[in-house]
Enzyme design. Structure first.
Site, PDB file in Angstrom:
ATOM      1  N   HIS A 270       0.846  -1.183   0.000  1.00  0.00           N
ATOM      2  CA  HIS A 270       0.000   0.000   0.000  1.00  0.00           C
ATOM      3  C   HIS A 270       0.884   1.236   0.000  1.00  0.00           C
ATOM      4  O   HIS A 270       1.932   1.240   0.642  1.00  0.00           O
ATOM      5  CB  HIS A 270      -0.934   0.016   1.218  1.00  0.00           C
ATOM      6  CG  HIS A 270      -2.065   0.969   1.044  1.00  0.00           C
ATOM      7  ND1 HIS A 270      -1.966   2.299   1.368  1.00  0.00           N
ATOM      8  CD2 HIS A 270      -3.306   0.791   0.536  1.00  0.00           C
ATOM      9  CE1 HIS A 270      -3.102   2.893   1.069  1.00  0.00           C
ATOM     10  NE2 HIS A 270      -3.924   2.008   0.559  1.00  0.00           N
ATOM     11  N   ASP A 327      -7.924  -5.407   0.009  1.00  0.00           N
ATOM     12  CA  ASP A 327      -8.457  -6.272  -1.044  1.00  0.00           C
ATOM     13  C   ASP A 327      -8.021  -7.720  -0.929  1.00  0.00           C
ATOM     14  O   ASP A 327      -8.505  -8.569  -1.678  1.00  0.00           O
ATOM     15  CB  ASP A 327      -8.028  -5.734  -2.419  1.00  0.00           C
ATOM     16  CG  ASP A 327      -8.815  -4.495  -2.781  1.00  0.00           C
ATOM     17  OD1 ASP A 327      -9.969  -4.386  -2.328  1.00  0.00           O
ATOM     18  OD2 ASP A 327      -8.279  -3.645  -3.506  1.00  0.00           O
TER      19      ASP A 327
END
Ligand code: CMC
Length: 391
Positions: A270, A327
């Site tokens: 991320h 996700d």
């Protein structure tokens, strides 16, 4: 023109100030308007969180009933929108369809010239929140060759979505509260994430004073990409491929580490979270609970756990501070809820919609200048024009 600093990918460039979402990537904190994501996912419902993001405060009972009532009354979609929808081929990706139809809404609900009429803007917001799930379910129904379902306004937001997705005219359909609650939680976790790619896109388009529908349509397109919201689809496809390949994760870890191989571990890493993604923690726990409650035994969940553990013990991932993101496990839950893989990113979009709206509104109210980044030119210097025969 002064000094221009280049920051590709805007890794160190702030584009705005904002009162909406607080994110601390080092400590793994995420708060909407000051409320922790853990509390909201546990105690709130999605429309309450949408209200919080858009209007700045958790709604009291009257505000909540009023907001939900308005959204409920606008869930039907103009039948002429169906004609546009019917023109899409059956295998069109739902994200492309969503982006197109939201853009088409600007034709059905043109903005008046009183650009700062909050009452009018509010109606556009309500319409979008109300009609977006309805349109999303059309895509699935078409892919199944089934008739579409109209919204049922005695149902809450997530139950109504599930009804439009899964009810068949030939049998009774009852919404499973486990499914509805799980969906509610997933939508809350996705509802905003400050200046990510799609939200920045919504703001940039909105900064030219383009209307809400066009701005959101652009956000949907940005979300579609596999490095952003499209990752949830890519994760399941990756886990399925590993399963087909015998279930061993080592080969895929090696591929992800190989700089000559474009493969990345989907659902890992991320831009901002460098210790853990708080959303991923909540979702991992929820995946265990939901699958157990529904009695679903998905072998892909074991592969996901194995892959996570292997990666978290691998020097490559440790040194780069790569952790599972939101996700990584969301697709496993969506699948257990019966949602097909090509709708995963649409589910993300349904969740992110109030965040996009809140950010668009904040930008609009701030009166911030149009977004217009600069560049450093690296092309040819002045050249003499050559006639076509001389080239
Ligand atoms: N697998 C393997 N290596 C990776 C991965 C990954 N998933 N993510 C980052 N790296 C490596 C990358 O190759 C780079 O290595 P090096 O320093 O040796 O060149 C280093 O880690 C830093 O990566 P980056 O690409 O510079 O980081 P970024 O901030 O630009 O990208 C990211 C962030 C999310 C796009 C990236 O981690 C990625 O592509 N992840 C996979 C896709 C994914 O899961 N996206 C969903 C993001 S969360 C939901 C959302 O908000 O959309």
């Amino acid at each position: 023109t002064g000094h221009i600093t280049i920051d590709p990918g805007f890794k160190n460039t702030g584009s705005t100030t904002s009162d909406i979402t607080y994110l601390d990537g080092e400590q793994g904190l995420l708060r909407y308007r000051g409320y922790s994501i853990e509390d909201l996912a546990d105690k709130a419902d999605f429309l309450g969180v949408a209200y919080l993001l858009i209007y700045g405060e958790l709604p009291n009972e009257k505000q909540y009933d009023d907001f939900v009532g308005k959204i409920t009354r606008h869930t039907m979609v103009n039948e002429d929108m169906r004609k546009i929808f019917d023109g899409f081929p059956v295998n069109a990706h739902p994200m492309g369809v969503m982006s197109s139809l939201v853009s088409a809404m600007s034709g059905f609900y043109p903005e008046s010239y009183s650009k700062n009429d909050m009452e009018e803007i509010d109606l556009h917001i309500i319409r979008l929140m109300a009609k977006f799930p309805t349109i999303a379910t059309w895509c699935y129904k078409k892919s199944q060759g089934h008739p579409i379902n109209y919204p049922k306004n005695n149902l809450d937001y997530t139950s109504n979505f599930l009804q439009m997705m899964f009810a068949l005219p030939v049998e009774d359909y009852k919404v499973d509260p486990i499914v509805s609650r799980a969906l509610n939680k997933l939508l809350i976790l996705h509802a905003d994430h400050e200046q990510n790619c799609s939200t920045s896109t919504v703001r940039l388009v909105g900064s030219s004073q383009a209307n809400l529908y066009s701005s959101i349509s652009a956000g949907i397109s940005a979300l579609w990409g596999p490095l952003h919201g499209g990752a949830n689809q890519a994760v399941i496809e990756m886990l399925e491929a590993i399963k087909e390949d015998g279930g061993g994760v080592e080969k895929y870890l090696a591929k992800a580490k190989d700089k000559d191989d474009p493969f990345r571990l989907m659902g890992f890493g991320h831009r901002v979270y460098k210790n853990f993604d708080p959303r991923a923690r909540i979702i991992k726990k929820s995946a265990d609970e939901v699958l157990a409650a529904l009695g679903v035994d998905d072998p892909v969940l074991d592969i996901a756990r194995g892959l996570e553990e292997a990666a978290l013990n691998d020097e490559y991932f440790i040194s780069r501070k790569l952790y599972p993101n939101v996700d990584f496990y969301s697709g496993i839950i969506y699948r257990a809820l019966g949602i097909p893989v090509n709708m995963f990113t649409v589910m993300f979009a349904i969740g992110r919609l109030p965040g996009w709206i809140a950010q668009w509104l904040e930008l609009r109210e701030s009166g911030q200048a149009i977004g217009r980044p600069r560049q450093i030119y690296t092309g040819e210097t002045a050249r003499e024009f050559k006639e076509i025969g001389d080239r």
